[in-house]
Design an enzyme around this catalytic site. Structure first.
Site, PDB file in Angstrom:
ATOM      1  N   THR A   1       1.271  -9.462   5.228  1.00  0.00           N
ATOM      2  CA  THR A   1      -0.054  -9.917   5.645  1.00  0.00           C
ATOM      3  C   THR A   1       0.150 -10.870   6.826  1.00  0.00           C
ATOM      4  OG1 THR A   1       0.254 -11.537   3.874  1.00  0.00           O
ATOM      5  CG2 THR A   1      -1.254  -9.715   3.412  1.00  0.00           C
ATOM      6  N   ASP A   2      -0.953 -11.430   7.308  1.00  0.00           N
ATOM      7  CA  ASP A   2      -0.846 -12.405   8.402  1.00  0.00           C
ATOM      8  C   ASP A   2      -0.213 -13.702   7.897  1.00  0.00           C
ATOM      9  OD1 ASP A   2      -3.267 -10.528   9.197  1.00  0.00           O
ATOM     10  OD2 ASP A   2      -2.559 -11.519  11.031  1.00  0.00           O
TER      11      ASP A   2
ATOM     12  N   PRO B   1       0.345 -16.186   1.132  1.00  0.00           N
ATOM     13  CA  PRO B   1       1.702 -15.750   0.736  1.00  0.00           C
ATOM     14  C   PRO B   1       2.510 -15.177   1.901  1.00  0.00           C
ATOM     15  CG  PRO B   1       0.017 -14.298  -0.199  1.00  0.00           C
ATOM     16  CD  PRO B   1      -0.706 -15.471   0.373  1.00  0.00           C
TER      17      PRO B   1
ATOM     18  N   ASP C   1       8.722 -12.630  -4.125  1.00  0.00           N
ATOM     19  CA  ASP C   1       8.444 -13.149  -2.786  1.00  0.00           C
ATOM     20  C   ASP C   1       9.590 -12.692  -1.884  1.00  0.00           C
ATOM     21  OD1 ASP C   1       7.146 -16.280  -1.592  1.00  0.00           O
ATOM     22  OD2 ASP C   1       8.256 -14.750  -0.463  1.00  0.00           O
TER      23      ASP C   1
ATOM     24  N   ASP D   1       0.828  -1.213   0.000  1.00  0.00           N
ATOM     25  CA  ASP D   1       0.000   0.000   0.000  1.00  0.00           C
ATOM     26  C   ASP D   1       0.861   1.262   0.000  1.00  0.00           C
ATOM     27  OD1 ASP D   1      -0.222  -1.322   3.058  1.00  0.00           O
ATOM     28  OD2 ASP D   1       0.489   0.742   2.953  1.00  0.00           O
TER      29      ASP D   1
ATOM     30  N   ASP E   1       6.458  -5.740   6.524  1.00  0.00           N
ATOM     31  CA  ASP E   1       5.069  -5.253   6.589  1.00  0.00           C
ATOM     32  C   ASP E   1       4.199  -6.219   5.790  1.00  0.00           C
ATOM     33  OD1 ASP E   1       3.284  -2.422   5.109  1.00  0.00           O
ATOM     34  OD2 ASP E   1       2.720  -3.798   6.737  1.00  0.00           O
TER      35      ASP E   1
ATOM     36  N   GLU F   1       7.809  -6.548  -2.806  1.00  0.00           N
ATOM     37  CA  GLU F   1       6.364  -6.794  -2.702  1.00  0.00           C
ATOM     38  C   GLU F   1       6.002  -7.893  -3.696  1.00  0.00           C
ATOM     39  OE1 GLU F   1       3.369  -5.920  -1.118  1.00  0.00           O
ATOM     40  OE2 GLU F   1       2.640  -7.359  -2.609  1.00  0.00           O
TER      41      GLU F   1
HETATM   42  N1  SAM Z   1      -0.547  -3.469   7.578  1.00  0.00           N
HETATM   43  C1  SAM Z   1      -0.991  -4.762   7.125  1.00  0.00           C
HETATM   44  C2  SAM Z   1      -1.065  -5.737   8.266  1.00  0.00           C
HETATM   45  O1  SAM Z   1      -0.653  -5.390   9.362  1.00  0.00           O
HETATM   46  O2  SAM Z   1      -1.584  -6.830   8.048  1.00  0.00           O
HETATM   47  C3  SAM Z   1      -0.114  -5.237   6.001  1.00  0.00           C
HETATM   48  C4  SAM Z   1      -0.334  -4.380   4.813  1.00  0.00           C
HETATM   49  S1  SAM Z   1       0.476  -4.711   3.336  1.00  0.00           S
HETATM   50  C5  SAM Z   1      -0.880  -4.518   2.263  1.00  0.00           C
HETATM   51  C6  SAM Z   1       0.816  -6.457   3.316  1.00  0.00           C
HETATM   52  C7  SAM Z   1       1.547  -6.776   2.032  1.00  0.00           C
HETATM   53  O3  SAM Z   1       2.327  -7.972   2.152  1.00  0.00           O
HETATM   54  C8  SAM Z   1       0.635  -7.004   0.817  1.00  0.00           C
HETATM   55  O4  SAM Z   1       0.911  -6.005  -0.142  1.00  0.00           O
HETATM   56  C9  SAM Z   1       1.009  -8.403   0.314  1.00  0.00           C
HETATM   57  O5  SAM Z   1       0.914  -8.512  -1.087  1.00  0.00           O
HETATM   58  C10 SAM Z   1       2.426  -8.511   0.830  1.00  0.00           C
HETATM   59  N2  SAM Z   1       2.967  -9.874   0.925  1.00  0.00           N
HETATM   60  C11 SAM Z   1       2.356 -10.977   1.426  1.00  0.00           C
HETATM   61  N3  SAM Z   1       3.189 -12.035   1.365  1.00  0.00           N
HETATM   62  C12 SAM Z   1       4.366 -11.593   0.816  1.00  0.00           C
HETATM   63  C13 SAM Z   1       5.609 -12.210   0.498  1.00  0.00           C
HETATM   64  N4  SAM Z   1       5.819 -13.518   0.744  1.00  0.00           N
HETATM   65  N5  SAM Z   1       6.594 -11.447  -0.037  1.00  0.00           N
HETATM   66  C14 SAM Z   1       6.391 -10.109  -0.275  1.00  0.00           C
HETATM   67  N6  SAM Z   1       5.230  -9.466  -0.019  1.00  0.00           N
HETATM   68  C15 SAM Z   1       4.221 -10.209   0.533  1.00  0.00           C
END
Ligand code: SAM
Length: 286
Positions: free
Chosen positions: A158-159, A163, A138, A86, A156, A106
């Site tokens: 996702t949970d 991914p 990744d 974001d 930063d 990202e």
């Molecule tokens: N603030 C949020 C939270 O606390 O859950 C996270 C926001 S941000 C949108 C999370 C980002 O992590 C997303 O853009 C997602 O595509 C990215 N993401 C998830 N898994 C990933 C990975 N293995 N490598 C890189 N980016 C990843």
């Protein structure tokens, strides 16, 4: 009656939001992405049924995950962001004029594209900052392949579902250690402790195998429901976590950054954890 969107992060509980307008909803290459408007929180991004960020409260999370490690360190030149599509973390990192380079890795280009279009204030132009190098991959691939070194690494993600799961594993933490300069700091999104305490203890165990000084710090973010959002903290220099108020204040004022949540007093206080978290962290041999 407007459409209701209910978060599906937890089985037995879910917060719901009125959906006044949907800006984007689609399955990307990696996850289900939706951006909609809610009268209370403004434009919101959700991924795979989980609230990621909202216009109204994003500043709390992005300021705390960025400025605590950077101002604790005191001489950050190179930053690595994992995730953060974001652009909120990148925006806050780029506020620091002393930072010379930031790489952001990202996994999902669509998140960046849709955030730029529908949540432009999150990145506020930071994706075009000449110091920013955006990599679509990744995060664990980048960490395993790069020869670059950084002073601060911010995850930063996702949970740990889908991914994001790989970004909570020992190989990822070991890779981050390898990519940190001496005295460097890793800070990560690590869930709402009251609701996801297992994530805190699992991360603590894994980080303690890799870093000398491991703890958590917190901030309450309204849409990360259930109490304080915990941020994992890992470094081999314990002094990073014990910077005195006078030094923090000097660094904050010299940085010229503008904040709405972070300040030196909050920085010092945020490492104080509720006893139930302390007890959980003391309940296993590190
Ligand atoms: N603030 C949020 C939270 O606390 O859950 C996270 C926001 S941000 C949108 C999370 C980002 O992590 C997303 O853009 C997602 O595509 C990215 N993401 C998830 N898994 C990933 C990975 N293995 N490598 C890189 N980016 C990843």
């Amino acid at each position: 009656m407007s459409r209701q969107w209910i978060e599906t992060l937890y089985d037995a509980f879910g917060q719901s939001f009125n959906v006044d307008k949907v800006y984007f909803e689609s399955k990307t290459e990696h996850q289900h992405l939706m951006i909609f408007h809610n009268a209370k929180f403004g434009r919101m991004m959700v991924l795979d049924g989980i609230v990621q960020t909202t216009e109204k409260d994003e500043f709390i999370y992005h300021e705390m995950l960025t400025h605590v490690p950077i101002l604790a360190h005191g001489n950050v030149k190179r930053v690595l962001i994992i995730g953060g599509g974001d652009g909120g973390i990148l925006r806050e990192v780029c506020q620091h004029a002393s930072i010379e380079h930031v790489t952001q890795v990202e996994i999902d280009q669509a998140v960046i594209d849709m955030a730029k279009e529908y949540l432009p204030n999150h990145s506020n132009g930071a994706f075009d900052d000449p110091r920013a190098n955006i990599v679509i991959d990744d995060g664990i691939n980048f960490i395993n392949q790069t020869n670059e070194k950084f002073d601060v690494i911010i995850s930063d993600s996702t949970d740990p579902i889908g991914p994001g799961e790989v970004l909570f594993t020992s190989p990822f933490y070991e890779g981050c250690k390898r990519c940190l300069n001496e005295g460097g700091i890793l800070a990560t999104q690590n869930g709402v402790a009251f609701m996801q305490i297992d994530e805190v203890t699992t991360t603590a165990k894994r980080l303690a195998q890799v870093f000398e000084d491991v703890t958590f710090y917190g901030a309450s973010v309204p849409t990360y429901v259930g109490g304080i959002m915990t941020f994992a903290w890992a470094s081999d220099n314990a002094a990073n976590r014990k910077v005195d108020m006078d030094t923090l204040t000097k660094r904050y004022n010299a940085s010229g950054i503008k904040t709405r949540y972070y300040n030196p007093a909050i920085h010092q206080a945020c490492f104080a954890l509720p006893q139930y978290i302390v007890d959980e962290l003391n309940s296993f041999d590190k």
